[in-house]
Write a protein that holds these residues in place. Structure first.
Motif, PDB file in Angstrom:
ATOM      1  N   VAL A  79     -54.072 -52.675 -34.030  1.00 47.56           N
ATOM      2  CA  VAL A  79     -53.945 -52.235 -35.635  1.00 47.56           C
ATOM      3  C   VAL A  79     -53.621 -50.907 -35.953  1.00 47.56           C
ATOM      4  CG1 VAL A  79     -55.935 -53.817 -36.675  1.00 47.56           C
ATOM      5  CG2 VAL A  79     -56.519 -52.040 -35.403  1.00 47.56           C
ATOM      6  N   CYS A  80     -54.174 -50.434 -35.046  1.00 49.04           N
ATOM      7  CA  CYS A  80     -53.642 -48.919 -35.088  1.00 49.04           C
ATOM      8  C   CYS A  80     -51.659 -48.428 -35.559  1.00 49.04           C
ATOM      9  CB  CYS A  80     -53.800 -48.116 -33.884  1.00 49.04           C
ATOM     10  SG  CYS A  80     -53.236 -46.528 -33.559  1.00 49.04           S
ATOM     11  N   PRO A  81     -51.899 -47.720 -36.521  1.00 47.73           N
ATOM     12  CA  PRO A  81     -50.811 -47.230 -37.013  1.00 47.73           C
ATOM     13  C   PRO A  81     -49.906 -46.171 -36.418  1.00 47.73           C
ATOM     14  CG  PRO A  81     -52.244 -46.657 -38.390  1.00 47.73           C
ATOM     15  CD  PRO A  81     -53.334 -47.561 -37.570  1.00 47.73           C
ATOM     16  N   VAL A  82     -50.627 -45.229 -35.593  1.00 49.23           N
ATOM     17  CA  VAL A  82     -49.724 -44.588 -35.539  1.00 49.23           C
ATOM     18  C   VAL A  82     -49.499 -44.730 -33.787  1.00 49.23           C
ATOM     19  CG1 VAL A  82     -50.419 -42.556 -37.448  1.00 49.23           C
ATOM     20  CG2 VAL A  82     -51.834 -43.447 -34.897  1.00 49.23           C
ATOM     21  N   GLY A  83     -50.395 -45.573 -33.275  1.00 41.82           N
ATOM     22  CA  GLY A  83     -50.030 -45.721 -31.417  1.00 41.82           C
ATOM     23  C   GLY A  83     -51.072 -45.087 -30.823  1.00 41.82           C
ATOM     24  N   ALA A  84     -51.934 -44.159 -31.571  1.00 38.25           N
ATOM     25  CA  ALA A  84     -53.154 -43.669 -31.050  1.00 38.25           C
ATOM     26  C   ALA A  84     -53.907 -44.320 -30.288  1.00 38.25           C
ATOM     27  CB  ALA A  84     -54.046 -42.890 -32.061  1.00 38.25           C
ATOM     28  N   THR A  85     -53.875 -46.022 -30.323  1.00 38.51           N
ATOM     29  CA  THR A  85     -54.975 -47.199 -29.730  1.00 38.51           C
ATOM     30  C   THR A  85     -53.366 -47.406 -29.264  1.00 38.51           C
ATOM     31  OG1 THR A  85     -57.028 -46.668 -30.781  1.00 38.51           O
ATOM     32  CG2 THR A  85     -56.630 -48.359 -29.307  1.00 38.51           C
ATOM     33  N   TYR A  86     -53.767 -47.661 -27.794  1.00 36.84           N
ATOM     34  CA  TYR A  86     -53.144 -47.905 -26.851  1.00 36.84           C
ATOM     35  C   TYR A  86     -53.297 -48.958 -24.980  1.00 36.84           C
ATOM     36  CZ  TYR A  86     -52.509 -43.864 -24.210  1.00 36.84           C
ATOM     37  OH  TYR A  86     -52.426 -42.829 -23.379  1.00 36.84           O
ATOM     38  N   LYS A  87     -52.892 -49.888 -24.993  1.00 36.87           N
ATOM     39  CA  LYS A  87     -53.282 -50.293 -23.755  1.00 36.87           C
ATOM     40  C   LYS A  87     -52.005 -49.176 -22.940  1.00 36.87           C
ATOM     41  CE  LYS A  87     -53.485 -54.534 -20.814  1.00 36.87           C
ATOM     42  NZ  LYS A  87     -53.001 -56.075 -21.380  1.00 36.87           N
ATOM     43  N   VAL A  93     -55.745 -49.956 -18.732  1.00 42.26           N
ATOM     44  CA  VAL A  93     -57.499 -48.725 -20.154  1.00 42.26           C
ATOM     45  C   VAL A  93     -56.414 -49.118 -21.143  1.00 42.26           C
ATOM     46  CG1 VAL A  93     -58.436 -46.789 -19.763  1.00 42.26           C
ATOM     47  CG2 VAL A  93     -57.656 -48.143 -17.284  1.00 42.26           C
ATOM     48  N   VAL A  94     -57.744 -49.546 -22.433  1.00 42.59           N
ATOM     49  CA  VAL A  94     -57.468 -48.748 -22.963  1.00 42.59           C
ATOM     50  C   VAL A  94     -57.805 -47.326 -23.448  1.00 42.59           C
ATOM     51  CG1 VAL A  94     -57.702 -49.534 -25.662  1.00 42.59           C
ATOM     52  CG2 VAL A  94     -57.909 -51.301 -23.697  1.00 42.59           C
ATOM     53  N   ARG A  95     -57.050 -46.646 -24.450  1.00 46.42           N
ATOM     54  CA  ARG A  95     -56.633 -45.712 -24.154  1.00 46.42           C
ATOM     55  C   ARG A  95     -56.670 -44.740 -25.832  1.00 46.42           C
ATOM     56  NH1 ARG A  95     -53.088 -41.912 -20.065  1.00 46.42           N
ATOM     57  NH2 ARG A  95     -54.616 -40.758 -20.921  1.00 46.42           N
ATOM     58  N   GLN A  96     -56.894 -43.434 -25.671  1.00 49.79           N
ATOM     59  CA  GLN A  96     -57.001 -43.012 -26.907  1.00 49.79           C
ATOM     60  C   GLN A  96     -56.570 -41.430 -26.973  1.00 49.79           C
ATOM     61  OE1 GLN A  96     -58.897 -45.266 -29.470  1.00 49.79           O
ATOM     62  NE2 GLN A  96     -59.086 -43.469 -30.277  1.00 49.79           N
ATOM     63  N   ASP A  97     -55.316 -41.355 -27.499  1.00 48.15           N
ATOM     64  CA  ASP A  97     -54.750 -40.490 -27.842  1.00 48.15           C
ATOM     65  C   ASP A  97     -54.906 -39.696 -29.211  1.00 48.15           C
ATOM     66  OD1 ASP A  97     -52.528 -38.547 -28.316  1.00 48.15           O
ATOM     67  OD2 ASP A  97     -50.797 -39.646 -27.580  1.00 48.15           O
ATOM     68  N   TYR A  98     -55.683 -38.703 -28.162  1.00 49.10           N
ATOM     69  CA  TYR A  98     -56.333 -37.703 -30.161  1.00 49.10           C
ATOM     70  C   TYR A  98     -55.649 -36.762 -30.888  1.00 49.10           C
ATOM     71  CZ  TYR A  98     -60.923 -38.223 -26.849  1.00 49.10           C
ATOM     72  OH  TYR A  98     -62.115 -39.024 -26.425  1.00 49.10           O
ATOM     73  N   ASP A  99     -54.266 -36.802 -30.305  1.00 52.39           N
ATOM     74  CA  ASP A  99     -53.049 -36.081 -31.061  1.00 52.39           C
ATOM     75  C   ASP A  99     -52.798 -36.818 -32.083  1.00 52.39           C
ATOM     76  OD1 ASP A  99     -53.588 -33.239 -29.563  1.00 52.39           O
ATOM     77  OD2 ASP A  99     -52.881 -33.660 -28.019  1.00 52.39           O
ATOM     78  N   LYS A 100     -52.045 -38.422 -31.466  1.00 51.13           N
ATOM     79  CA  LYS A 100     -51.984 -38.933 -32.460  1.00 51.13           C
ATOM     80  C   LYS A 100     -52.615 -39.243 -33.487  1.00 51.13           C
ATOM     81  CE  LYS A 100     -48.077 -40.482 -29.618  1.00 51.13           C
ATOM     82  NZ  LYS A 100     -47.439 -42.022 -29.327  1.00 51.13           N
ATOM     83  N   CYS A 101     -54.320 -39.566 -33.372  1.00 52.42           N
ATOM     84  CA  CYS A 101     -54.892 -40.319 -34.086  1.00 52.42           C
ATOM     85  C   CYS A 101     -55.251 -39.800 -35.358  1.00 52.42           C
ATOM     86  CB  CYS A 101     -56.904 -40.138 -33.566  1.00 52.42           C
ATOM     87  SG  CYS A 101     -58.269 -40.947 -34.109  1.00 52.42           S
ATOM     88  N   ILE A 102     -55.214 -40.553 -36.255  1.00 56.77           N
ATOM     89  CA  ILE A 102     -54.851 -39.661 -37.674  1.00 56.77           C
ATOM     90  C   ILE A 102     -56.744 -40.392 -38.334  1.00 56.77           C
ATOM     91  CG2 ILE A 102     -53.366 -40.291 -38.222  1.00 56.77           C
ATOM     92  CD1 ILE A 102     -53.046 -42.438 -39.769  1.00 56.77           C
ATOM     93  N   GLY A 103     -57.447 -40.483 -38.080  1.00 58.87           N
ATOM     94  CA  GLY A 103     -59.250 -40.564 -38.083  1.00 58.87           C
ATOM     95  C   GLY A 103     -59.193 -41.718 -39.431  1.00 58.87           C
ATOM     96  N   CYS A 104     -58.261 -42.927 -39.464  1.00 61.37           N
ATOM     97  CA  CYS A 104     -58.852 -43.666 -40.291  1.00 61.37           C
ATOM     98  C   CYS A 104     -59.150 -45.154 -39.834  1.00 61.37           C
ATOM     99  CB  CYS A 104     -56.706 -44.685 -40.575  1.00 61.37           C
ATOM    100  SG  CYS A 104     -56.173 -45.933 -39.013  1.00 61.37           S
ATOM    101  N   ARG A 105     -59.936 -45.008 -38.354  1.00 64.72           N
ATOM    102  CA  ARG A 105     -61.142 -45.590 -38.150  1.00 64.72           C
ATOM    103  C   ARG A 105     -61.176 -46.952 -37.963  1.00 64.72           C
ATOM    104  NH1 ARG A 105     -64.632 -43.542 -41.613  1.00 64.72           N
ATOM    105  NH2 ARG A 105     -62.917 -42.331 -42.633  1.00 64.72           N
TER     106      ARG A 105
END
Length: 210
Positions: A79-87, A93-105
């Motif tokens: 569901v992440c629209p920008v690929g900030a959450t990815y495997k 490992v399921v990771r988070q890219d803080y620089d890509k995250c747009i805070g949509c939750r």
């Protein structure tokens, strides 16, 4: 390819919260942010320090270490629209890219495991005026989602997650679930276990020995 996972022996966990504190310090987590929590299971509900049963002869109390389940089929990634959450393709490992995250939750909404992610509404605040933990830990940012990373900055160097080292009861085990000879693979082959919410089809990489 490697699929890292964790096996937690619920018969050995004593609910000391040391793993949670090790995680917080190693990852320099902001105030009031916890990626790893120890919940109590009293036979009728799950929460913090809830004893069940009847006093004095039939008390019930168990512990569940709760964090990101690093699913093999993660709902959050879909569901992440920008690929900030990815495997991560190399480790699973399921990771988070803080620089890509747009805070949509959207990832928080899709995740079936309540409370394993947090959102930084404001600029992260700390009790100490200097950073603690690993030097390679990403800088925490405002308006991004955070969660357990399996201490990616450590495992990428061949080290174990921080929560492993200080476990008093030696309840935690770490390794490659795709390696049939690894300790974690042997444990789930030889012992009865459970995964959280298996009916959701996420196939978590965290197993609980029962």
């Amino acid at each position: 390819m490697t699929r890292y996972g964790m096996v937690i022996d619920t018969k050995k966990c004593i609910g000391c919260h040391v793993c949670a504190m090790a995680c917080k310090l190693e990852n320099n987590l902001p105030n009031d942010v916890w990626w790893n929590r120890i919940l109590t299971d009293n036979g009728g509900g799950v929460g913090f320090d809830m004893v069940g049963g009847s006093y004095p002869d039939n008390l019930k109390l168990g512990f569940i270490a709760m964090g990101c389940q690093h699913c093999d089929n993660p709902a959050c990634v879909k569901v992440c629209p920008v690929g900030a959450t990815y495997k991560d393709p190399e480790t699973g490992v399921v990771r988070q890219d803080y620089d890509k995250c747009i805070g949509c939750r959207m990832c928080m909404s899709a995740c079936p495991y309540t409370g394993v992610r947090s959102f930084n509404w404001e600029e992260p605040q700390y009790h100490m005026d200097y950073a603690v933990g690993g030097k390679d830990v990403p800088v925490h940012q405002k308006h991004v989602v955070e969660k357990c990373t399996f201490c990616y900055h450590r495992i990428s160097k061949g080290e174990e997650p921080a929560c492993m080292h200080l476990c008093v009861g030696r309840a935690r085990h770490w390794g490659d679930l795709d390696d049939p000879n690894s300790e974690v693979s042997q444990l789930i082959r030889d012992r009865e276990y459970k995964q959280l919410l298996p009916e959701r089809g996420t196939d978590p990489s965290v197993y609980y020995l029962v």
